[in-house]
Design a protein around this motif. Structure first.
Motif, PDB file in Angstrom:
ATOM      1  N   ILE A 179     -42.343  33.036 -60.305  1.00 47.90           N
ATOM      2  CA  ILE A 179     -43.504  33.853 -60.651  1.00 47.90           C
ATOM      3  C   ILE A 179     -44.496  33.758 -59.498  1.00 47.90           C
ATOM      4  N   PHE A 180     -44.821  34.881 -58.906  1.00 51.91           N
ATOM      5  CA  PHE A 180     -45.765  34.905 -57.794  1.00 51.91           C
ATOM      6  C   PHE A 180     -47.161  35.167 -58.358  1.00 51.91           C
ATOM      7  N   VAL A 181     -48.041  34.186 -58.192  1.00 54.00           N
ATOM      8  CA  VAL A 181     -49.383  34.254 -58.765  1.00 54.00           C
ATOM      9  C   VAL A 181     -50.398  34.344 -57.631  1.00 54.00           C
ATOM     10  N   PRO A 182     -51.132  35.437 -57.519  1.00 51.95           N
ATOM     11  CA  PRO A 182     -52.136  35.557 -56.449  1.00 51.95           C
ATOM     12  C   PRO A 182     -53.146  34.414 -56.498  1.00 51.95           C
ATOM     13  N   GLU A 224     -55.815  31.733 -66.765  1.00 50.28           N
ATOM     14  CA  GLU A 224     -55.753  33.160 -67.054  1.00 50.28           C
ATOM     15  C   GLU A 224     -55.050  33.921 -65.926  1.00 50.28           C
ATOM     16  N   THR A 225     -55.261  33.481 -64.694  1.00 52.33           N
ATOM     17  CA  THR A 225     -54.577  34.101 -63.563  1.00 52.33           C
ATOM     18  C   THR A 225     -53.074  33.877 -63.648  1.00 52.33           C
ATOM     19  N   MET A 226     -52.675  32.651 -64.016  1.00 57.21           N
ATOM     20  CA  MET A 226     -51.250  32.345 -64.165  1.00 57.21           C
ATOM     21  C   MET A 226     -50.640  33.130 -65.317  1.00 57.21           C
ATOM     22  N   GLN A 227     -51.363  33.224 -66.416  1.00 54.09           N
ATOM     23  CA  GLN A 227     -50.837  33.954 -67.565  1.00 54.09           C
ATOM     24  C   GLN A 227     -50.713  35.450 -67.284  1.00 54.09           C
ATOM     25  N   ALA A 228     -51.670  35.991 -66.563  1.00 50.43           N
ATOM     26  CA  ALA A 228     -51.610  37.415 -66.226  1.00 50.43           C
ATOM     27  C   ALA A 228     -50.411  37.723 -65.336  1.00 50.43           C
ATOM     28  N   ALA A 229     -49.981  36.735 -64.558  1.00 49.32           N
ATOM     29  CA  ALA A 229     -48.845  36.943 -63.658  1.00 49.32           C
ATOM     30  C   ALA A 229     -47.502  36.762 -64.350  1.00 49.32           C
ATOM     31  N   LEU A 261     -45.976  32.954 -46.477  1.00 52.11           N
ATOM     32  CA  LEU A 261     -47.248  32.844 -47.191  1.00 52.11           C
ATOM     33  C   LEU A 261     -47.130  33.355 -48.626  1.00 52.11           C
ATOM     34  N   ASN A 262     -46.082  34.131 -48.915  1.00 54.06           N
ATOM     35  CA  ASN A 262     -45.875  34.594 -50.281  1.00 54.06           C
ATOM     36  C   ASN A 262     -45.664  33.427 -51.241  1.00 54.06           C
ATOM     37  N   TYR A 263     -45.211  32.299 -50.703  1.00 58.81           N
ATOM     38  CA  TYR A 263     -44.923  31.141 -51.544  1.00 58.81           C
ATOM     39  C   TYR A 263     -46.095  30.163 -51.643  1.00 58.81           C
ATOM     40  N   VAL A 264     -47.239  30.554 -51.133  1.00 60.43           N
ATOM     41  CA  VAL A 264     -48.446  29.729 -51.295  1.00 60.43           C
ATOM     42  C   VAL A 264     -49.589  30.579 -51.840  1.00 60.43           C
ATOM     43  N   GLY A 265     -49.244  31.527 -52.694  1.00 58.29           N
ATOM     44  CA  GLY A 265     -50.264  32.367 -53.311  1.00 58.29           C
ATOM     45  C   GLY A 265     -50.809  33.449 -52.413  1.00 58.29           C
ATOM     46  N   GLN A 299     -51.966  46.223 -66.028  1.00 61.71           N
ATOM     47  CA  GLN A 299     -52.184  44.857 -66.498  1.00 61.71           C
ATOM     48  C   GLN A 299     -52.728  43.985 -65.371  1.00 61.71           C
ATOM     49  N   GLU A 300     -52.200  44.172 -64.169  1.00 59.52           N
ATOM     50  CA  GLU A 300     -52.665  43.373 -63.031  1.00 59.52           C
ATOM     51  C   GLU A 300     -54.123  43.661 -62.725  1.00 59.52           C
TER      52      GLU A 300
END
Length: 672
Positions: A372-375, A505-510, A200-204, A647-648
């Motif tokens: 890059i792991f993006v929540p 913004e979520t992708m950029q923050a990650a 599941l880490n690979y699907v956000g 930052q997160e």
């Protein structure tokens, strides 16, 4: 915005079709790709038979025609076949990425009960054959070098003899496809996510109900007869390559993005055993795929004699390992040469770009050199779209479908239809013009200062990953006229764009560094939709020269499989072409926020909430308000509230402010 791909004047095609007569009837939009009927920019010619010649929509212009005929060498063509939600399209594309001919045919959708959407693989394949025959009619077979398929990530179920099996309680075997947007497997996806398995880490961090494992589990638990008879489960793109070649190989794109396969370790036995599908492990994954190919890699020995006859193509020509439709769209636009357009991504790596494929739903495709792991955002997926690069995929579950739903459900829709017909415009072109009339001296975006839409009518795919969220509207009045309809339409588009901003913004923050958007798909034909995305994200938007970028992406696959290009990357650069660039209107910002879709009162607190977050007058089911309450409580009220946070943590609160405070606006489904 040009009304035909590339803005060219229709004339005699390079395939020696007779000149097409101009028609006063606009080509209807493609609802299945998120282009509600008559969407702006969908003008052109219908893919139907004219003057007894092949039924192909000619989209080339005189300039490219003369350029091609001046060449001494024979032109090489590639066929791209795209299966969307409601129609199948095919295009003949040359080595420069120009769509020479295009045809489209609708396919059937069954909705036997709410949130159940089914199709027929036989109906889909028949449509593929029909449109392909149209676009290649009259072409020298020796010039057609390869075929590429893309399709929605729907689940196809076949028995051990490769015959269709029912995915419904009625036992209708011809309805053997569970569509991507089907939400029947809600309890199954909850069970899967509760395992917190490492895949599941690979699907956000949370699997979507749109993916295949929960659908497989639903079939096992609810359709025992079909489960026991099942011999093969295909993602729809892989079903098409199997029909063309007889080879059951799967595409790395489909199994990585929708089935939990990883490019380095393959299938994870422990995952399937944990969720109760250990039988797939016992048969060595034969039912879901134990032979995986990279997108664009040649499948088997090419077209079988039977498939060649059905498609109207030469036997043995190269067939490429397929892509999911959104990924094909990304392939068709993200690698284009941008020199001379004064864009921030010029002389920057491709990782500075995001391809946004805007259809029934929308997908946001960003690539990176490292994972890059993006929540809340799918991925990272290695080589799932561009070989050698990691892919993150954000998305919105309903965009074109949402706009269509909002507009057609309004009480003033009959009036809109009548006036649009009288003016010989599509309903959306008319709405855009109507907004220009009523905006007066203000920027059009300021019209919705008191009207706000929350767009999660079909749940939230990214980055909140909550399929239980519902849509709503704030700021309704007793008005029932065309002005009100136009404002609801505008607020919906703004809400979708704000959702895109939240994802970016979520992708950029990650860790992503994104400065330019590349748009394609049906909604990219709507100038208002495009401009709102530029204004609200604050980033320039690049539109492809060919509106049908998904078909160009599919053709790129065929070109690679043929061996005419050394790599996907080379084909992307040579066949992807920039059309128009839309810059953001920075002067339209108000009080530090993009667009006035957020009124000052909304910026201070959510609608119906006091400053301490207590609900005073909104009546919303408790389950629905819980995540909203949480966001309000966690959102800082002062500018210095982010000091001392990581930052997160800062990103999370900022994302919540964008999604709730700026987006806040939504249409109840009972509004009409």
């Amino acid at each position: 915005m040009p009304l035909s791909p590339g803005g060219t004047v229709p004339g005699r095609s390079r395939l020696s079709f007779p000149p097409l007569p101009f028609s006063s009837r606009r080509r209807r939009g493609r609802p299945g790709k998120g282009e509600p009927s008559g969407f702006p920019g969908s003008g052109g010619f219908q893919g139907t038979s004219l003057l007894g010649v092949c039924a192909a929509r000619v989209v080339s212009g005189w300039t490219s025609l003369l350029r091609m005929h001046s060449k001494k060498t024979a032109v090489r063509y590639y066929v791209g076949i795209d299966v969307g939600s409601a129609s199948v399209r095919a295009a003949l594309v040359d080595g420069c990425g120009t769509v020479v001919a295009h045809a489209e045919q609708p396919i059937q959708i069954w909705e036997p009960q709410p949130d159940h959407y089914e199709q027929s693989s036989a109906d889909i394949w028949a449509a593929c054959c029909s449109v392909t025959k149209k676009v290649v009619c009259g072409v020298d077979a020796a010039q057609i070098r390869g075929v590429g398929f893309d399709a929605t990530c729907s689940l196809v179920v076949l028995d051990k003899q490769f015959q269709p099996l029912a995915v419904n309680c009625e036992g209708q075997n011809h309805r053997n496809v569970i569509m991507w947007m089907d939400h029947r497997a809600v309890s199954q996806v909850e069970l899967i996510n509760a395992t917190q398995h490492r895949v599941l880490n690979y699907v956000g961090g949370a699997m979507s109900v749109e993916m295949q494992p929960p659908k497989l589990l639903w079939i096992k638990e609810n359709l025992q007869e079909s489960w026991e008879k099942a011999g093969y489960f295909f993602d729809l793109p892989d079903f098409l390559s199997w029909k063309a070649t007889g080879v059951t190989a799967r595409s790395l794109c489909t199994v990585v993005c929708k089935w939990t396969y990883t490019s380095d370790k393959g299938w994870d036995d422990s995952f399937w055993k944990m969720i109760g599908l250990e039988c797939l492990v016992k048969d060595k994954y034969e039912k879901i795929g134990n032979h995986v190919l990279s997108p664009g890699e040649a499948v088997g020995k090419g077209l079988t004699p039977e498939a060649a006859k059905e498609l109207g193509l030469p036997e043995g020509i190269a067939v490429a390992a397929s892509l999911i439709d959104a990924h094909a769209g990304g392939l068709g636009v993200i690698g284009a040469d941008v020199k001379g357009h004064n864009l921030p991504c010029e002389n920057q790596p491709i990782t500075s770009r995001v391809a946004m494929i805007c259809g029934t739903s929308s997908c946001h495709m960003g690539v990176s050199e490292k994972p890059i792991f993006v929540p809340g955002v799918w991925g990272p997926y290695f080589s799932a779209m561009v070989p050698g690069l990691w892919l993150n995929e954000g998305g919105q579950s309903a965009t074109g479908k949402l706009i269509d739903h909002v507009v057609r459900g309004h009480v003033a829709f009959p009036e809109l239809q009548s006036k649009a017909a009288a003016s010989a415009h599509s309903i959306y072109t008319y709405l855009n013009s109507h907004l220009d009339l009523i905006k007066k001296s203000l920027p059009v975006g300021f019209l919705t200062v008191d009207l706000h839409v929350w767009p999660d009518f079909h749940g939230n795919r990214s980055p909140l990953t909550d399929l239980t969220l519902k849509g709503m509207v704030v700021g309704l009045t007793l008005s029932r006229g065309l002005d009100e309809l136009a404002l609801i339409y505008l607020a919906t588009i703004q809400a979708i764009a704000l959702g895109t901003r939240h994802i970016l913004e979520t992708m950029q923050a990650a860790g992503h560094d994104i400065n330019t958007l590349f748009l394609c798909g049906g909604l990219s034909k709507n100038p208002l939709f495009v401009q709102m995305h530029a204004d609200i994200t604050g980033k320039p938007v690049v539109l492809s020269r060919e509106v049908e970028s998904v078909l160009v992406g599919a053709a790129i696959l065929g070109a690679c499989a043929s061996g005419d290009f050394a790599s996907i990357q080379e084909a992307m650069v040579k066949m992807g072409k920039i059309g128009r660039v839309v810059q953001p209107n920075h002067e339209h910002k108000r009080r530090g926020t993009t667009m006035s879709s957020a009124a000052p009162s909304i910026l201070q607190r959510g609608p119906g909430f006091t400053s301490d977050g207590e609900d005073k007058h909104m009546v919303v089911p408790k389950k629905q308000t819980a995540p909203l309450r949480k966001k309000i409580h966690e959102t800082p009220q002062g500018e210095d509230s982010s000091q001392g946070k990581s930052q997160e943590q800062q990103h999370v609160t900022q994302g919540q402010k964008v999604q709730f405070q700026d987006l806040v606006s939504f249409m109840s489904t009972g509004y009409n």
